[in-house]
Motif scaffolding. Structure first.
Motif, PDB file in Angstrom:
ATOM      1  N   THR A 173       0.843  -1.205   0.000  1.00 19.83           N
ATOM      2  CA  THR A 173       0.000   0.000   0.000  1.00 19.83           C
ATOM      3  C   THR A 173       0.875   1.250   0.000  1.00 19.83           C
ATOM      4  O   THR A 173       0.622   2.201  -0.749  1.00 19.83           O
ATOM      5  N   GLY A 174       1.940   1.230   0.796  1.00 18.16           N
ATOM      6  CA  GLY A 174       2.863   2.365   0.825  1.00 18.16           C
ATOM      7  C   GLY A 174       3.515   2.585  -0.541  1.00 18.16           C
ATOM      8  O   GLY A 174       3.650   3.719  -1.013  1.00 18.16           O
ATOM      9  N   THR A 175       3.881   1.497  -1.182  1.00 19.22           N
ATOM     10  CA  THR A 175       4.499   1.590  -2.518  1.00 19.22           C
ATOM     11  C   THR A 175       3.525   2.224  -3.509  1.00 19.22           C
ATOM     12  O   THR A 175       3.908   3.067  -4.335  1.00 19.22           O
ATOM     13  N   LEU A 176       2.253   1.841  -3.415  1.00 15.07           N
ATOM     14  CA  LEU A 176       1.252   2.386  -4.345  1.00 15.07           C
ATOM     15  C   LEU A 176       0.916   3.841  -4.014  1.00 15.07           C
ATOM     16  O   LEU A 176       0.635   4.633  -4.919  1.00 15.07           O
ATOM     17  N   LEU A 177       0.987   4.213  -2.738  1.00 16.85           N
ATOM     18  CA  LEU A 177       0.780   5.625  -2.391  1.00 16.85           C
ATOM     19  C   LEU A 177       1.938   6.471  -2.935  1.00 16.85           C
ATOM     20  O   LEU A 177       1.736   7.590  -3.415  1.00 16.85           O
ATOM     21  N   ARG A 178       3.119   5.910  -2.897  1.00 16.60           N
ATOM     22  CA  ARG A 178       4.278   6.617  -3.478  1.00 16.60           C
ATOM     23  C   ARG A 178       4.108   6.773  -4.988  1.00 16.60           C
ATOM     24  O   ARG A 178       4.360   7.845  -5.551  1.00 16.60           O
ATOM     25  N   LEU A 179       3.651   5.694  -5.649  1.00 19.85           N
ATOM     26  CA  LEU A 179       3.412   5.772  -7.098  1.00 19.85           C
ATOM     27  C   LEU A 179       2.346   6.829  -7.395  1.00 19.85           C
ATOM     28  O   LEU A 179       2.493   7.642  -8.313  1.00 19.85           O
ATOM     29  N   GLY A 180       1.278   6.811  -6.589  1.00 21.55           N
ATOM     30  CA  GLY A 180       0.209   7.805  -6.768  1.00 21.55           C
ATOM     31  C   GLY A 180       0.733   9.224  -6.596  1.00 21.55           C
ATOM     32  O   GLY A 180       0.386  10.126  -7.360  1.00 21.55           O
ATOM     33  N   ALA A 181       1.595   9.413  -5.594  1.00 19.69           N
ATOM     34  CA  ALA A 181       2.157  10.751  -5.362  1.00 19.69           C
ATOM     35  C   ALA A 181       2.985  11.189  -6.569  1.00 19.69           C
ATOM     36  O   ALA A 181       2.864  12.316  -7.058  1.00 19.69           O
ATOM     37  N   CYS A 182       3.821  10.301  -7.061  1.00 17.49           N
ATOM     38  CA  CYS A 182       4.732  10.667  -8.169  1.00 17.49           C
ATOM     39  C   CYS A 182       3.970  10.934  -9.458  1.00 17.49           C
ATOM     40  O   CYS A 182       4.361  11.819 -10.233  1.00 17.49           O
ATOM     41  N   LEU A 183       2.894  10.177  -9.704  1.00 17.52           N
ATOM     42  CA  LEU A 183       2.178  10.302 -10.981  1.00 17.52           C
ATOM     43  C   LEU A 183       0.929  11.176 -10.863  1.00 17.52           C
ATOM     44  O   LEU A 183       0.213  11.365 -11.850  1.00 17.52           O
ATOM     45  N   GLY A 184       0.648  11.695  -9.666  1.00 15.27           N
ATOM     46  CA  GLY A 184      -0.537  12.545  -9.496  1.00 15.27           C
ATOM     47  C   GLY A 184      -1.833  11.752  -9.634  1.00 15.27           C
ATOM     48  O   GLY A 184      -2.797  12.233 -10.231  1.00 15.27           O
ATOM     49  N   ILE A 185      -1.832  10.537  -9.103  1.00 15.75           N
ATOM     50  CA  ILE A 185      -2.993   9.650  -9.218  1.00 15.75           C
ATOM     51  C   ILE A 185      -3.605   9.452  -7.828  1.00 15.75           C
ATOM     52  O   ILE A 185      -2.895   9.105  -6.872  1.00 15.75           O
ATOM     53  N   VAL A 186      -4.898   9.646  -7.714  1.00 15.93           N
ATOM     54  CA  VAL A 186      -5.595   9.428  -6.437  1.00 15.93           C
ATOM     55  C   VAL A 186      -5.616   7.930  -6.124  1.00 15.93           C
ATOM     56  O   VAL A 186      -5.830   7.106  -7.018  1.00 15.93           O
ATOM     57  N   VAL A 187      -5.376   7.588  -4.864  1.00 15.25           N
ATOM     58  CA  VAL A 187      -5.438   6.188  -4.429  1.00 15.25           C
ATOM     59  C   VAL A 187      -6.551   6.041  -3.391  1.00 15.25           C
ATOM     60  O   VAL A 187      -6.526   6.699  -2.343  1.00 15.25           O
ATOM     61  N   HIS A 188      -7.528   5.189  -3.701  1.00 14.88           N
ATOM     62  CA  HIS A 188      -8.611   4.885  -2.765  1.00 14.88           C
ATOM     63  C   HIS A 188      -8.241   3.635  -1.985  1.00 14.88           C
ATOM     64  O   HIS A 188      -7.812   2.643  -2.582  1.00 14.88           O
ATOM     65  N   GLY A 231       7.077   1.411   2.726  1.00 17.05           N
ATOM     66  CA  GLY A 231       6.906   1.427   1.276  1.00 17.05           C
ATOM     67  C   GLY A 231       6.739   2.841   0.740  1.00 17.05           C
ATOM     68  O   GLY A 231       7.111   3.135  -0.394  1.00 17.05           O
ATOM     69  N   GLY A 232       6.154   3.708   1.550  1.00 14.97           N
ATOM     70  CA  GLY A 232       5.783   5.044   1.066  1.00 14.97           C
ATOM     71  C   GLY A 232       6.794   6.120   1.343  1.00 14.97           C
ATOM     72  O   GLY A 232       6.724   7.211   0.779  1.00 14.97           O
ATOM     73  N   LEU A 233       7.767   5.814   2.221  1.00 11.27           N
ATOM     74  CA  LEU A 233       8.815   6.766   2.608  1.00 11.27           C
ATOM     75  C   LEU A 233       8.201   8.125   2.934  1.00 11.27           C
ATOM     76  O   LEU A 233       7.150   8.206   3.550  1.00 11.27           O
ATOM     77  N   ASP A 234       8.856   9.208   2.501  1.00  8.54           N
ATOM     78  CA  ASP A 234       8.342  10.547   2.788  1.00  8.54           C
ATOM     79  C   ASP A 234       7.387  11.032   1.700  1.00  8.54           C
ATOM     80  O   ASP A 234       7.032  12.203   1.665  1.00  8.54           O
ATOM     81  N   ASP A 259       2.924  12.022   2.510  1.00  9.85           N
ATOM     82  CA  ASP A 259       2.244  13.309   2.700  1.00  9.85           C
ATOM     83  C   ASP A 259       1.863  13.942   1.364  1.00  9.85           C
ATOM     84  O   ASP A 259       1.047  14.855   1.317  1.00  9.85           O
ATOM     85  N   LEU A 260       2.483  13.478   0.293  1.00  7.07           N
ATOM     86  CA  LEU A 260       2.220  14.058  -1.023  1.00  7.07           C
ATOM     87  C   LEU A 260       1.195  13.235  -1.806  1.00  7.07           C
ATOM     88  O   LEU A 260       0.836  13.587  -2.927  1.00  7.07           O
ATOM     89  N   ALA A 261       0.763  12.126  -1.222  1.00  5.59           N
ATOM     90  CA  ALA A 261      -0.191  11.253  -1.915  1.00  5.59           C
ATOM     91  C   ALA A 261      -1.609  11.734  -1.659  1.00  5.59           C
ATOM     92  O   ALA A 261      -1.920  12.230  -0.578  1.00  5.59           O
ATOM     93  N   GLU A 262      -2.453  11.578  -2.671  1.00  7.95           N
ATOM     94  CA  GLU A 262      -3.869  11.902  -2.487  1.00  7.95           C
ATOM     95  C   GLU A 262      -4.606  10.603  -2.160  1.00  7.95           C
ATOM     96  O   GLU A 262      -4.864   9.784  -3.039  1.00  7.95           O
ATOM     97  N   LEU A 263      -4.854  10.407  -0.878  1.00  6.49           N
ATOM     98  CA  LEU A 263      -5.445   9.172  -0.369  1.00  6.49           C
ATOM     99  C   LEU A 263      -6.903   9.428   0.007  1.00  6.49           C
ATOM    100  O   LEU A 263      -7.200  10.404   0.691  1.00  6.49           O
ATOM    101  N   VAL A 264      -7.795   8.557  -0.471  1.00  9.59           N
ATOM    102  CA  VAL A 264      -9.202   8.644  -0.073  1.00  9.59           C
ATOM    103  C   VAL A 264      -9.572   7.318   0.580  1.00  9.59           C
ATOM    104  O   VAL A 264      -9.426   6.263  -0.044  1.00  9.59           O
ATOM    105  N   GLU A 265     -10.005   7.364   1.832  1.00  7.34           N
ATOM    106  CA  GLU A 265     -10.364   6.128   2.540  1.00  7.34           C
ATOM    107  C   GLU A 265     -11.873   5.928   2.515  1.00  7.34           C
ATOM    108  O   GLU A 265     -12.636   6.890   2.631  1.00  7.34           O
TER     109      GLU A 265
END
Ligand SMILES: C[S@@+](CC[C@H](N)C(=O)[O-])C[C@H]1O[C@@H](n2cnc3c(N)ncnc32)[C@H](O)[C@@H]1O
Length: 156
Positions: free
Chosen positions: A16-31, A48-51, A54-60
């Motif tokens: 999940t952290g890896t995918l939040l990082r990918l979302g942050a880098c590509l500007g993709i929202v992650v639900h 997985g998400g490192l720093d 905070d830059l990821a757009e996460l919707v729970e």
């Protein structure tokens, strides 16, 4: 709305952290559709998400029912990535307003959740092998969907 990702009840914080990082880098929202199989905290996700967290757009979403209600209301097409489909993910056409949903690491998604998807696709693999890591599977098809929808053009 550009393509987004949804993680169905993920079990492994590092993915999940890896995918939040990918979302942050590509500007993709992650639900993230709860419940997760791990304590859903920054501490757990950080490996997985490192720093980038905070830059990821996460919707729970509290539950699948809540997520499904929301996405129907907002006219999003739900595309399920699953090893159980016979349709190649590389034969599909993706569009803005698509949400690419990944199953949980241990068990994919239940049959009723699979049945609620508008489209189910599979990444072709060599015969006899079970599955690709969830974050890698997401990246393979997110890349294809972003290419088709020209979503890389808004990045540098
Ligand atoms: C480790 S797999 C889950 C395997 C699980 N045992 C099952 O039966 O679905 C985690 C998720 O990655 C995605 N995935 C993995 N390999 C895939 C493939 N070849 N095609 C499409 N999705 C795949 C799916 O969303 C899947 O639910």
């Amino acid at each position: 709305v550009p393509v987004e990702l949804a993680l169905y009840q993920p079990d492994i914080a590092q993915n999940t952290g890896t995918l939040l990082r990918l979302g942050a880098c590509l500007g993709i929202v992650v639900h993230v559709i709860h419940p997760t199989g791990f304590a859903f905290s920054k501490r757990e996700l950080k490996r997985g998400g490192l720093d980038y967290l905070d830059l990821a757009e996460l919707v729970e979403h509290d539950s699948y029912a809540h997520f499904d209600h929301w996405r129907r209301d907002s006219a999003r097409r739900l595309v399920l990535l699953t090893t159980k489909s016979s349709d190649s993910a590389y034969a599909a056409r993706y569009g803005d307003n698509d949400i690419l949903m990944l199953g949980r690491e241990s068990a994919g998604v239940p049959a009723d959740v699979a049945a609620s998807a508008d489209l189910s696709v599979r990444i072709p693999m060599r015969p006899g092998l079970r599955s690709i890591n969830v974050a890698v599977a997401a990246a393979l098809i997110l890349g294809e969907a972003m290419r088709q929808t020209d979503a890389f053009a808004r990045l540098t």
